[in-house]
Design an enzyme around this catalytic site. Structure first.
Site, PDB file in Angstrom:
ATOM      1  CB  THR A 156     -10.942  16.110  -5.391  1.00 54.57           C
ATOM      2  OG1 THR A 156     -11.434  14.820  -5.043  1.00 54.57           O
ATOM      3  CG2 THR A 156     -11.984  16.872  -6.175  1.00 54.57           C
ATOM      4  N   GLY A 169       0.479  11.554   8.999  1.00 54.89           N
ATOM      5  CA  GLY A 169      -0.864  10.997   8.770  1.00 54.89           C
ATOM      6  C   GLY A 169      -1.036   9.669   9.490  1.00 54.89           C
ATOM      7  NE  ARG A 170      -4.532   6.988  11.908  1.00 55.63           N
ATOM      8  CZ  ARG A 170      -4.629   8.079  12.675  1.00 55.63           C
ATOM      9  NH1 ARG A 170      -3.603   8.885  12.831  1.00 55.63           N
ATOM     10  NH2 ARG A 170      -5.756   8.352  13.308  1.00 55.63           N
ATOM     11  CD  GLU A 210       1.319   4.980  15.562  1.00 54.51           C
ATOM     12  OE1 GLU A 210       0.467   5.238  16.418  1.00 54.51           O
ATOM     13  OE2 GLU A 210       1.577   5.727  14.618  1.00 54.51           O
ATOM     14  CG  HIS A 229       0.365   8.874  16.948  1.00 60.73           C
ATOM     15  ND1 HIS A 229      -0.267   7.858  16.265  1.00 60.73           N
ATOM     16  CD2 HIS A 229      -0.419   9.967  16.772  1.00 60.73           C
ATOM     17  CE1 HIS A 229      -1.369   8.318  15.703  1.00 60.73           C
ATOM     18  NE2 HIS A 229      -1.490   9.595  16.001  1.00 60.73           N
TER      19      HIS A 229
HETATM   20  P1  NAP Z   1      -9.204  15.565   5.818  1.00 61.65           P
HETATM   21  O1  NAP Z   1      -9.595  16.977   6.026  1.00 61.65           O
HETATM   22  O2  NAP Z   1     -10.253  14.556   5.507  1.00 61.65           O
HETATM   23  O3  NAP Z   1      -8.091  15.547   4.664  1.00 61.65           O
HETATM   24  C1  NAP Z   1      -7.639  14.364   4.078  1.00 61.65           C
HETATM   25  C2  NAP Z   1      -6.838  14.719   2.830  1.00 61.65           C
HETATM   26  O4  NAP Z   1      -6.309  13.516   2.279  1.00 61.65           O
HETATM   27  C3  NAP Z   1      -7.694  15.366   1.736  1.00 61.65           C
HETATM   28  O5  NAP Z   1      -6.948  16.371   1.083  1.00 61.65           O
HETATM   29  C4  NAP Z   1      -7.977  14.211   0.792  1.00 61.65           C
HETATM   30  O6  NAP Z   1      -8.213  14.689  -0.519  1.00 61.65           O
HETATM   31  C5  NAP Z   1      -6.666  13.433   0.891  1.00 61.65           C
HETATM   32  N1  NAP Z   1      -6.811  12.031   0.517  1.00 61.65           N
HETATM   33  C6  NAP Z   1      -7.640  11.103   1.055  1.00 61.65           C
HETATM   34  N2  NAP Z   1      -7.508   9.929   0.414  1.00 61.65           N
HETATM   35  C7  NAP Z   1      -6.576  10.127  -0.550  1.00 61.65           C
HETATM   36  C8  NAP Z   1      -6.012   9.301  -1.547  1.00 61.65           C
HETATM   37  N3  NAP Z   1      -6.389   8.022  -1.706  1.00 61.65           N
HETATM   38  N4  NAP Z   1      -5.072   9.832  -2.366  1.00 61.65           N
HETATM   39  C9  NAP Z   1      -4.708  11.122  -2.262  1.00 61.65           C
HETATM   40  N5  NAP Z   1      -5.191  11.958  -1.323  1.00 61.65           N
HETATM   41  C10 NAP Z   1      -6.116  11.464  -0.477  1.00 61.65           C
HETATM   42  O7  NAP Z   1      -8.442  15.000   7.082  1.00 61.65           O
HETATM   43  P2  NAP Z   1      -7.533  15.781   8.141  1.00 61.65           P
HETATM   44  O8  NAP Z   1      -8.376  16.304   9.241  1.00 61.65           O
HETATM   45  O9  NAP Z   1      -6.642  16.730   7.416  1.00 61.65           O
HETATM   46  O10 NAP Z   1      -6.682  14.543   8.740  1.00 61.65           O
HETATM   47  C11 NAP Z   1      -5.958  13.716   7.880  1.00 61.65           C
HETATM   48  C12 NAP Z   1      -5.445  12.487   8.615  1.00 61.65           C
HETATM   49  O11 NAP Z   1      -4.328  12.845   9.418  1.00 61.65           O
HETATM   50  C13 NAP Z   1      -6.407  11.821   9.590  1.00 61.65           C
HETATM   51  O12 NAP Z   1      -7.318  10.962   8.940  1.00 61.65           O
HETATM   52  C14 NAP Z   1      -5.469  11.071  10.515  1.00 61.65           C
HETATM   53  O13 NAP Z   1      -5.247   9.767  10.016  1.00 61.65           O
HETATM   54  C15 NAP Z   1      -4.173  11.868  10.442  1.00 61.65           C
HETATM   55  N6  NAP Z   1      -3.873  12.568  11.705  1.00 61.65           N
HETATM   56  C16 NAP Z   1      -2.750  12.251  12.401  1.00 61.65           C
HETATM   57  C17 NAP Z   1      -2.467  12.914  13.589  1.00 61.65           C
HETATM   58  C18 NAP Z   1      -1.254  12.593  14.395  1.00 61.65           C
HETATM   59  O14 NAP Z   1      -1.319  12.679  15.611  1.00 61.65           O
HETATM   60  N7  NAP Z   1      -0.120  12.280  13.778  1.00 61.65           N
HETATM   61  C19 NAP Z   1      -3.345  13.879  14.066  1.00 61.65           C
HETATM   62  C20 NAP Z   1      -4.472  14.174  13.340  1.00 61.65           C
HETATM   63  C21 NAP Z   1      -4.729  13.520  12.146  1.00 61.65           C
HETATM   64  P3  NAP Z   1      -9.149  13.903  -1.566  1.00 61.65           P
HETATM   65  O15 NAP Z   1     -10.334  13.419  -0.803  1.00 61.65           O
HETATM   66  O16 NAP Z   1      -9.447  14.929  -2.627  1.00 61.65           O
HETATM   67  O17 NAP Z   1      -8.302  12.799  -2.102  1.00 61.65           O
HETATM   68  C1  8YV Z   2      -4.411  11.160  18.274  1.00 58.52           C
HETATM   69  C2  8YV Z   2      -4.719  11.223  15.716  1.00 58.52           C
HETATM   70  O1  8YV Z   2      -3.107  10.873  18.672  1.00 58.52           O
HETATM   71  O2  8YV Z   2      -6.659  12.534  15.597  1.00 58.52           O
HETATM   72  C3  8YV Z   2      -6.012  11.623  15.099  1.00 58.52           C
HETATM   73  O3  8YV Z   2      -6.361  11.023  14.070  1.00 58.52           O
HETATM   74  O4  8YV Z   2      -4.006  10.414  15.197  1.00 58.52           O
HETATM   75  C4  8YV Z   2      -4.254  11.873  16.970  1.00 58.52           C
HETATM   76  O5  8YV Z   2      -4.773  13.144  17.147  1.00 58.52           O
HETATM   77  C5  8YV Z   2      -5.187   9.929  18.415  1.00 58.52           C
HETATM   78  O6  8YV Z   2      -6.381   9.956  17.748  1.00 58.52           O
HETATM   79  C6  8YV Z   2      -5.429   9.661  19.891  1.00 58.52           C
HETATM   80  O7  8YV Z   2      -6.181   8.536  20.062  1.00 58.52           O
END
Ligand code: NAP
Ligand code: 8YV
Length: 320
Positions: free
Chosen positions: A177, A232-233, A262, A280
């Site tokens: 979107t 992200g993932r 992982e 991670h």
């Molecule tokens: P969020 O606010 O829900 O944002 C998700 C973004 O992804 C939105 O811009 C959404 O836009 C987009 N999206 C979802 N599905 C999509 C698709 N099929 N194609 C294109 N864009 C898509 O989530 P957030 O809080 O930013 O977190 C995002 C993700 O980061 C989490 O779900 C988690 O898996 C990951 N994460 C990783 C870590 C880490 O430790 N590495 C930490 C925190 C989070 P639309 O809905 O408009 O498509």
């Molecule tokens: C954490 C994450 O490492 O919030 C998420 O989605 O991937 C990370 O912040 C994880 O959730 C810890 O369990």
């Protein structure tokens, strides 16, 4: 039933602060992870909440007849079967926003480390090569003048983009979107964005639609000067295609905080000098993990005190 007698199940390990916060108010039932909870039927009946860092499948929900709330440690809740929870009227909560800054900071650090090869440069120094062999080789890439494509521009993606503005890079984004509140160029497809930019930062959730979307075609579109960062993932990247692209120079470099399986990272990835790999850790600071632990606890406490959660996910009920 009085609040004091409510039991909360904790499968496997969770941040100790969650246990400290909940122990005063609830009976904590700690169990091993597994296909289903290893508890007797009487205990199963007493469980009304779960606090978890990891996964909760349908079998766990079905084994707990009075389960009302699953509080997930993490903003990504792909480990919880939310469809099944919704069908049973169980609320699922996550930990949004409290980790945005930490994850965005880490993403920028990972980008700089990847583009400028700073981990290799430090290793050069520590290995005594500066003294013996002279200066570390010039990094082939620079952040200057890059065009960054954000794959995901949600809570965290927007914080990453904001941090990148002072670096004077051009910023575009792809999501499903368009966001009318941002001035960055929007691409309706990831491939079109990959063709236009030289750097991708992925920060999208694990969903059926995001499975291995960063594939050979996307990596080739980024090109030999291209950089791919994933915070992200790991699910979103075809790791075999990534390894091949990094190895033969189809892609310039990659920085990864997350992996497909992982904690297992393919040996072929670990051998590549043009990959920067983190275990991670994007949210893994003491203050941010404390804030996440507090939000997990507040969700459970408020659910049983007021019948609403602090941060329920959109797919499941918002109140009791
Ligand atoms: P969020 O606010 O829900 O944002 C998700 C973004 O992804 C939105 O811009 C959404 O836009 C987009 N999206 C979802 N599905 C999509 C698709 N099929 N194609 C294109 N864009 C898509 O989530 P957030 O809080 O930013 O977190 C995002 C993700 O980061 C989490 O779900 C988690 O898996 C990951 N994460 C990783 C870590 C880490 O430790 N590495 C930490 C925190 C989070 P639309 O809905 O408009 O498509
Ligand atoms: C954490 C994450 O490492 O919030 C998420 O989605 O991937 C990370 O912040 C994880 O959730 C810890 O369990």
């Amino acid at each position: 039933m009085s609040e004091a007698r409510i039991s909360v199940l904790v499968p496997g390990k969770i941040h100790p602060r969650v246990l400290e916060r909940l122990r005063d108010r609830f009976d904590i039932v700690a169990v091993e992870k597994g296909e289903r909870p290893q508890i007797d039927a009487e205990t199963a009946k007493r469980i009304r909440g779960i606090a978890v860092a990891g996964s909760v499948n349908a079998a766990w929900m079905d084994a707990l007849p009075n389960l009302e709330v699953i509080a997930n440690f993490g903003v990504g809740y792909d480990g919880v079967d939310v469809g099944h929870a919704a069908s049973k009227g169980i609320v699922v909560t996550n930990t949004p926003d409290v980790l945005n800054d930490e994850v965005a900071d880490t993403a920028v650090g990972l980008l700089l480390n990847t583009v400028r090869q700073l981990p290799l440069a430090e290793k050069w120094l520590r290995d005594g090569r500066w003294v013996k062999e002279g200066s570390f080789p010039l990094s082939p890439f620079s952040l200057n003048g890059r065009h960054v494509g954000m794959y995901g521009l949600g809570r965290i993606g927007q914080e990453i983009a904001k941090r990148l503005e002072p670096f004077k890079v051009k910023i575009s984004y792809h999501t499903r979107t368009r966001n009318a509140d941002v001035a960055y160029d929007y691409f309706p497809t990831l491939l079109d964005m990959a063709k236009a930019v030289d750097t991708i930062i992925a920060i999208v959730p694990k969903t059926p639609q995001t499975h291995k979307v960063i594939d050979a075609e996307i990596l080739a579109a980024l090109g030999p000067e291209g950089v791919m960062i994933n915070v992200g993932r790991g699910w979103s990247v075809d790791e075999e295609a990534l390894i091949a692209a990094l190895r033969d120079g189809t892609l310039g470099a990659a920085g990864l905080d997350v992996f497909y399986e992982e904690p297992h990272v393919p040996a072929a990835l670990m051998e590549l000098p043009n990959a920067v790999l983190l275990p991670h850790v994007a949210s893994a600071s003491v203050p941010t993990r404390n804030a996440m632990a507090d939000l997990v606890s507040e969700n459970i406490i408020q659910w049983f005190a007021k019948g609403t959660a602090v941060t329920p996910v959109p797919e499941t009920p918002q109140k009791r």
